[in-house]
Structure formats: C-alpha cells, structure tokens
Design a protein around this motif. Sequence first.
Motif, short mmCIF file in Angstrom:
data_model
loop_
_atom_site.label_atom_id
_atom_site.label_comp_id
_atom_site.label_asym_id
_atom_site.label_seq_id
_atom_site.Cartn_x
_atom_site.Cartn_y
_atom_site.Cartn_z
N GLN A 327 0.83 -1.20 0.00
CA GLN A 327 0.00 0.00 0.00
C GLN A 327 0.87 1.25 0.00
O GLN A 327 0.55 2.24 -0.68
CB GLN A 327 -0.92 0.00 1.24
N ALA A 328 1.97 1.24 0.76
CA ALA A 328 2.88 2.40 0.79
C ALA A 328 3.46 2.67 -0.58
O ALA A 328 3.57 3.82 -1.02
CB ALA A 328 3.99 2.15 1.82
N LEU A 329 3.84 1.60 -1.29
CA LEU A 329 4.36 1.76 -2.65
C LEU A 329 3.30 2.33 -3.58
O LEU A 329 3.57 3.26 -4.36
CB LEU A 329 4.85 0.41 -3.18
N LEU A 330 2.07 1.81 -3.49
CA LEU A 330 1.00 2.25 -4.38
C LEU A 330 0.65 3.72 -4.14
O LEU A 330 0.35 4.46 -5.09
CB LEU A 330 -0.24 1.38 -4.18
N LEU A 331 0.69 4.16 -2.89
CA LEU A 331 0.37 5.56 -2.58
C LEU A 331 1.52 6.50 -2.92
O LEU A 331 1.30 7.67 -3.22
CB LEU A 331 0.02 5.69 -1.09
N SER A 332 2.75 5.99 -2.88
CA SER A 332 3.90 6.86 -3.13
C SER A 332 4.02 7.25 -4.60
O SER A 332 4.53 8.33 -4.93
CB SER A 332 5.19 6.18 -2.68
N GLN A 333 3.56 6.39 -5.50
CA GLN A 333 3.75 6.65 -6.93
C GLN A 333 2.99 7.89 -7.41
O GLN A 333 3.59 8.76 -8.06
CB GLN A 333 3.36 5.41 -7.74
N PRO A 334 1.68 8.03 -7.13
CA PRO A 334 1.02 9.26 -7.58
C PRO A 334 1.48 10.50 -6.83
O PRO A 334 1.52 11.60 -7.39
CB PRO A 334 -0.46 8.98 -7.32
N LEU A 335 1.85 10.35 -5.54
CA LEU A 335 2.35 11.50 -4.79
C LEU A 335 3.65 12.01 -5.38
O LEU A 335 3.91 13.22 -5.41
CB LEU A 335 2.57 11.11 -3.33
N HIS A 336 4.49 11.11 -5.87
CA HIS A 336 5.79 11.51 -6.38
C HIS A 336 5.67 12.40 -7.61
O HIS A 336 6.40 13.39 -7.75
CB HIS A 336 6.62 10.27 -6.71
N PHE A 337 4.75 12.06 -8.52
CA PHE A 337 4.62 12.81 -9.77
C PHE A 337 3.44 13.78 -9.76
O PHE A 337 3.24 14.51 -10.74
CB PHE A 337 4.49 11.86 -10.96
N GLY A 338 2.65 13.80 -8.69
CA GLY A 338 1.53 14.74 -8.63
C GLY A 338 0.49 14.52 -9.70
O GLY A 338 -0.11 15.47 -10.20
N ASP A 339 0.25 13.24 -10.06
CA ASP A 339 -0.67 12.98 -11.17
C ASP A 339 -2.02 12.45 -10.70
O ASP A 339 -2.65 11.64 -11.36
CB ASP A 339 -0.04 12.00 -12.17
N TYR A 340 -2.46 12.88 -9.51
CA TYR A 340 -3.76 12.43 -9.02
C TYR A 340 -4.73 13.58 -8.82
O TYR A 340 -5.85 13.37 -8.37
CB TYR A 340 -3.59 11.68 -7.69
N GLY A 341 -4.34 14.81 -9.14
CA GLY A 341 -5.20 15.96 -8.89
C GLY A 341 -5.42 16.84 -10.09
O GLY A 341 -5.81 18.01 -9.94
N GLY A 342 -5.19 16.31 -11.30
CA GLY A 342 -5.44 17.10 -12.50
C GLY A 342 -4.37 18.15 -12.75
O GLY A 342 -3.32 18.21 -12.11
N MET A 343 -4.65 19.05 -13.72
CA MET A 343 -3.68 20.04 -14.14
C MET A 343 -3.26 21.01 -13.04
O MET A 343 -2.07 21.37 -12.96
CB MET A 343 -4.23 20.80 -15.35
N PRO A 344 -4.16 21.51 -12.16
CA PRO A 344 -3.69 22.44 -11.10
C PRO A 344 -2.58 21.85 -10.25
O PRO A 344 -1.59 22.53 -9.95
CB PRO A 344 -4.97 22.69 -10.28
N LEU A 345 -2.72 20.58 -9.87
CA LEU A 345 -1.68 19.96 -9.05
C LEU A 345 -0.40 19.75 -9.86
O LEU A 345 0.71 19.90 -9.34
CB LEU A 345 -2.17 18.64 -8.49
N LYS A 346 -0.54 19.39 -11.13
CA LYS A 346 0.65 19.23 -11.97
C LYS A 346 1.41 20.55 -12.08
O LYS A 346 2.65 20.58 -12.04
CB LYS A 346 0.26 18.74 -13.36
N LEU A 347 0.69 21.66 -12.25
CA LEU A 347 1.34 22.96 -12.34
C LEU A 347 2.06 23.29 -11.03
O LEU A 347 3.18 23.83 -11.04
CB LEU A 347 0.32 24.05 -12.67
N ALA A 348 1.41 22.99 -9.90
CA ALA A 348 2.05 23.23 -8.61
C ALA A 348 3.32 22.40 -8.48
O ALA A 348 4.37 22.89 -8.04
CB ALA A 348 1.08 22.91 -7.47
N TRP A 349 3.24 21.12 -8.88
CA TRP A 349 4.42 20.25 -8.84
C TRP A 349 5.53 20.80 -9.74
O TRP A 349 6.71 20.78 -9.38
CB TRP A 349 4.03 18.84 -9.27
N GLY A 350 5.16 21.31 -10.92
CA GLY A 350 6.16 21.85 -11.84
C GLY A 350 6.86 23.08 -11.27
O GLY A 350 8.09 23.22 -11.36
N VAL A 351 6.09 24.00 -10.67
CA VAL A 351 6.68 25.21 -10.08
C VAL A 351 7.61 24.84 -8.93
O VAL A 351 8.74 25.35 -8.82
CB VAL A 351 5.57 26.17 -9.61
#
Length: 376
Positions: A327-351
């Motif tokens: 479960q820790a591995l499964l949860l860490s993957q989307p948190l690492h790349f910020g790909d679970y919250g749509g474009m706003p989160l991706k932009l925040a991750w990029g900045v």
Amino acid sequence: MAPGQLRRAGAARSGLRTWSRLHTWSSLVCTLFLLLLCLTGLPLIFHEEIGHWTGSEVEAPAMPSGTPRADLDAVVAAAMAQRPGEVVQYLIWEEDPDILRLSMAPSPTAPPTALTTVLVDARTARVLAEPRDREGFLYWMLRLHADLFLGIPGKLFLGVMGLLFVLAIVSGAVLYGPFARHGRFGTVRRGRSARLRWLDLHNILGVVTLSWALVVGATGVVNTLAEQVIALWRIDQLAEMIAPWKGQPPVAAPGSVQAAVTAAMAAAPGQEPFFVAWPQTMFTSPHHYGVFLRGDRPVTHRLLTPALVDAETGRLAALRAPPWYVQALLLSQPLHFGDYGGMPLKLAWGVLDLVTIVVLGSGLWLWLRRRREGRA
C-alpha cells in the motif's frame, strides 16, 4: 553568564556545527544527482500533455456515449491475431476507459524486456496501434529518472541519494530554526555580499519547499524499492494464497479472461479492474489469473486488491487486501509525480520542481564560493 548557561550555549553551538556538517556533506554528495532527477522529472509530470502535443498518445475514435464494452475474450483474440505466435501476459485498463493495453510476449515467462504493447478499442475489440514504448524523449527521461539506465543497481543508488536528500532537508531546517526564532524569517540581507544574499534566498526557498521536497524525496526512495516490495509480496502473501495449488502443473490453455474478471468483481463490490496477469507471470501463479482491482472513487483509485481466479474453471480462489508495504508503494507513486489531482496539481508540482532546482544550484554555488573565499 552563569556556568550552566555557558555549558548549554556551548552544547548548542556544538550541536549546530554537527548539523552544519551533515547538511553540507549530505547536500554535496546528492546535489548533482538531485539536479538530474529534477530536470528529468519536470517533463514526466506533464507526460500525458506532452504525448498529446507530440501525437504519440493514441486516442480512441469517437462513439456515442454509453456504447457497450466488447467481451474481453474478443479483445484478447484481436491482440493475438495482431501478433501471431505470441501470448498475452497482461491486460491493462488505461486512464482512457475506451482503450485497453495488452502486453504481448513470445512466452508466458518471457522477461519484461521482451514485451510488446498492443492497444485495442474496448468497445469494438479492434486493434488501434502498437506504440513504441521504448523510444522517444519521454522514454529516455523516464529511464534516466528511474534508474540511470543501470536497472536495479541504478534504482538502489538513486534511493540512497534520495535518503541523503531527506537528511539535507531536515538538517537545513534545523540550521534555519535559530535564525527564524530571532524574527528574521524570510529576511534577505541587502547591502552585503552576493554570497550572503544568495544564502538568504537559498534558505528561504528551501523552507518554502520543505514539505513538498520531503514528500517527493521520501516517495522517490520508496519507488526505488518497487522490485524488492513485489518480491517480498510474492514470497509472503502470494505464497500463502497459492499454497493449496503448490506442485500442480501450469495451466496449458487458460480459459475465459472475461469470466475471471466477472468473478473477481462479483466478490469485491465497488471496485473495478485495473489489470489482469496471465498464469506464470510474476504477479500470479502458474494456475491462476491475477485480477487486480482498484476502488472506483478518487480516494481509493490507487489502492489495489489482488484476486486469484482459477484459470481453468473461472472460479474465485482467493481475494486479499495487500499488506502495508505494498500500500505504501501504491500511494507513493502518484504522490511523487503529482498525477492524481489534475492540471492544477501538476502545475504546482512543476513550479515547486523549478524552485528546488534553484535551491540545489544555489547550494552548490555557495559551497564553491565559500571554498574560493577560504583559499583567498
């Protein structure tokens, strides 16, 4: 000052010197590799958008809403007709619900490097494309980011660099604490040397990105252990689930995959399939389909539940939630790349990624500048 106060002040200074050494050397060892990871990670945050922009992302043809899904056995037959003589190892549901990804191989036990992808329309069972997954800009960025083209040794090495990065973040926060307690948080000293101004900016930006950097650094370390986590699950929980079939010969001709998926979903209401592993692959046994289910809500979408279905009879054999380390591995993957919250989160991750590049670069420059001034 009283003797007790002098002793406490001396101990505090000694402690800060120790933290300063930890911060300096942990940062120096990992900085160049962290810069590489930040630079390669930036396009990976937007990999879907880059794929659409370059035309490498395959899109399903438009059809009326509510068009029924094709039988999964027909989907498998289409993929096998596309690549005669090969077998299916995995059937994966893409983020686009109209596309199914099938991993084809010369044999059920062929290594991952021998896999070829076939994309099939989930409504018509027609082959859409055979994407070239092992070429192109994003593939090279992913390999550099994941393992430096060194496989598992490269992943483990980057995991160590990630641990040093976490140590550098924690030690930097400890060192900035006394400065901030004196009411100087966020201060950039002007009228002084360029090195002092950059030191203040380095500290401020480091504190601003502290929580994000800790999350990304820690989840990155967890992701480097993916192969070890899967191996532990295989010898631990999977071995218990398939124990009654131990010693039985592999299934020569697996039966209906549609029946296997239907049986798994009937046993787990509120879940939907994510991927199916064929018998003899690494995620199941020689006798079972491994049907991996996930929640149908955003909160549970990343958590998987493996179900084993007898590949001959289509009956459910075992269903068990994975252990905490999976479960820790499964949860860490989307948190690492910020790909679970749509474009706003991706932009925040990029900045935040760009700011971290500035922090890493300024830290290296400050150390080099200090050494030059010390020699002078």
